[in-house]
Design an enzyme around this catalytic site. Structure first.
Site, short mmCIF file in Angstrom:
data_model
loop_
_atom_site.label_atom_id
_atom_site.label_comp_id
_atom_site.label_asym_id
_atom_site.label_seq_id
_atom_site.Cartn_x
_atom_site.Cartn_y
_atom_site.Cartn_z
N ASP A 238 0.83 15.11 36.44
CA ASP A 238 0.55 14.07 35.45
C ASP A 238 0.27 14.77 34.12
O ASP A 238 0.06 15.99 34.08
CB ASP A 238 -0.69 13.26 35.89
CG ASP A 238 -1.07 12.20 34.86
OD1 ASP A 238 -0.17 11.45 34.41
OD2 ASP A 238 -2.24 12.12 34.47
N SER A 239 0.22 13.97 33.06
CA SER A 239 -0.12 14.53 31.76
C SER A 239 -1.58 14.99 31.70
O SER A 239 -1.96 15.71 30.78
CB SER A 239 0.12 13.47 30.68
OG SER A 239 -0.58 12.29 31.01
N CYS B 116 2.62 10.39 36.73
CA CYS B 116 2.54 9.84 35.37
C CYS B 116 3.63 8.77 35.18
O CYS B 116 4.81 9.03 35.43
CB CYS B 116 2.77 11.00 34.41
SG CYS B 116 2.77 10.53 32.68
N GLU C 146 -10.98 7.37 29.22
CA GLU C 146 -11.45 8.76 29.25
C GLU C 146 -12.85 8.88 28.65
O GLU C 146 -13.60 9.81 28.97
CB GLU C 146 -10.44 9.68 28.57
CG GLU C 146 -9.16 9.70 29.39
CD GLU C 146 -8.26 10.89 29.19
OE1 GLU C 146 -8.71 11.90 28.62
OE2 GLU C 146 -7.10 10.80 29.62
N CYS D 156 0.35 2.37 33.98
CA CYS D 156 -0.17 3.61 33.40
C CYS D 156 -1.26 4.10 34.35
O CYS D 156 -2.02 3.28 34.89
CB CYS D 156 -0.75 3.34 32.02
SG CYS D 156 -1.63 4.75 31.32
N THR D 157 -1.31 5.41 34.53
CA THR D 157 -2.26 5.98 35.50
C THR D 157 -3.70 5.56 35.27
O THR D 157 -4.48 5.47 36.21
CB THR D 157 -2.21 7.52 35.39
OG1 THR D 157 -2.28 7.88 34.00
CG2 THR D 157 -0.97 8.08 36.02
N HIS D 158 -4.08 5.34 34.01
CA HIS D 158 -5.48 5.05 33.70
C HIS D 158 -5.87 3.59 33.98
O HIS D 158 -7.05 3.29 34.13
CB HIS D 158 -5.76 5.31 32.22
CG HIS D 158 -5.75 6.76 31.84
ND1 HIS D 158 -4.66 7.56 32.05
CD2 HIS D 158 -6.69 7.52 31.25
CE1 HIS D 158 -4.94 8.78 31.59
NE2 HIS D 158 -6.15 8.78 31.10
N1 DGL Z 1 -0.39 9.48 32.47
C1 DGL Z 1 0.12 8.66 31.41
C2 DGL Z 1 0.92 7.50 32.03
O1 DGL Z 1 0.73 7.12 33.16
C3 DGL Z 1 -0.98 8.13 30.51
C4 DGL Z 1 -1.64 9.17 29.64
C5 DGL Z 1 -0.68 9.77 28.62
O2 DGL Z 1 -0.28 9.10 27.66
O3 DGL Z 1 -0.33 10.93 28.80
O4 DGL Z 1 1.76 6.94 31.38
#
Ligand code: DGL
Length: 279
Positions: free
Chosen positions: A16-17, A79, A158, A190-192
């Site tokens: 993931d990012s 991600c 976050e 989105c992961t968050h």
């Molecule tokens: N992990 C990214 C996603 O699921 C969200 C965070 C980012 O923008 O890197 O799209």
């Protein structure tokens, strides 16, 4: 035979990012307790959600290259942004199975909707790629998809403001538009966003089903491992003989650790920082 069983005991690479992909890793840990995981969070180059396809493909290639050095048997792009922008390209370059979170998320949304009106929220890059929409239309062209980028959600998560009134107000502004479209399912693309689940649920009410692609991804991974005959047959030992979950980041290992310990069901002991640009 010997060779096959060593493949089965190899780890799943998850990337993931940054920290968000831990929501996907957590589902894999819950659903596939026999599997070992090597997780990479690209904390030096986060966010991906505002970057171009070329950049995301380049980053994803480097990460896959790194994960291959860790002897992984399959890869999960946790991600959403990288799944939407890079999976199509990198899967053609690999000789081990790789899956993302977007296809499973789209599939479960199609199975969930009754009125054929689905909302999708995600980063700017995910929404601009229209990948969720494309995959939903491929399965059922009669479905209408409404998309909305919610770029402020990631920093709020976050910051730990999961129930804060500021986050409620931001969510209201983003989601009002979708609520007027009479959707009955909303993909948390989105992961968050699964971490904002209860706040979003309060806002949208019981009539809209929240779809978390992470659950479905873990299920799909399980099916893939069985299909490819590479599932790990070993029950997890107590205490484990080897570290079942290993974590790597490209920067800020301590910060990653704090966040990870608030998401995962156990505390991470070691997080290794690597220079991802070398891969
Ligand atoms: N992990 C990214 C996603 O699921 C969200 C965070 C980012 O923008 O890197 O799209």
């Amino acid at each position: 035979m010997e060779e096959k069983s060593s493949v089965c005991r190899a780890s799943i690479g998850v990337f993931d990012s940054g920290v968000g992909g831990l929501t996907v890793a957590r589902e894999i840990m819950r659903n596939l307790p026999n599997e070992h995981i090597v997780y990479f969070g690209d904390t030096a180059r986060v966010p991906y959600g505002s970057k171009s396809k070329d950049t995301i493909v380049r980053f994803s290639r480097q990460i896959i290259h790194f994960l291959r050095t860790q002897d992984v048997k399959a890869i999960v792009i946790a991600c959403n942004t990288a799944s939407a922008l890079a999976l199509d390209t990198v899967e053609k370059e690999l000789d081990i199975p790789i899956i993302g979170v977007v296809r499973p998320g789209a599939r479960v949304a199609v199975a969930t909707t009754k009125n054929r009106r689905i909302g999708v929220i995600g980063t700017e890059s995910t929404i601009n790629s229209h990948m969720y929409q494309k995959l939903i239309y491929e399965q059922d062209p009669s479905i209408t998809v409404y998309e909305k980028a919610c770029p402020l959600f990631c920093p709020l998560v976050e910051e730990g403001w999961l129930k804060d009134s500021v986050t409620q107000e931001v969510a209201r502004r983003y989601l009002d538009e979708l609520l007027n479209k009479d959707i009955d399912s909303l993909i948390l693309g989105c992961t968050h966003y699964p971490l904002l689940r209860s706040l979003i649920h309060e806002l949208v009410g019981d009539d809209i089903t929240l779809v978390n692609p992470a659950y479905e991804t873990a299920k799909e991974l399980g099916q893939l491992l069985l299909r490819e005959h590479i599932a790990n047959p070993d029950e997890p030992a107590d205490p484990p003989a080897t570290e079942p979950y290993r974590f790597f980041v490209s920067d800020m290992a301590d910060k990653f650790g704090h966040f990870a310990n608030s998401i995962l069901p156990y505390d991470i002991e070691t997080i290794q920082k690597i220079n991802i640009e070398e891969y």
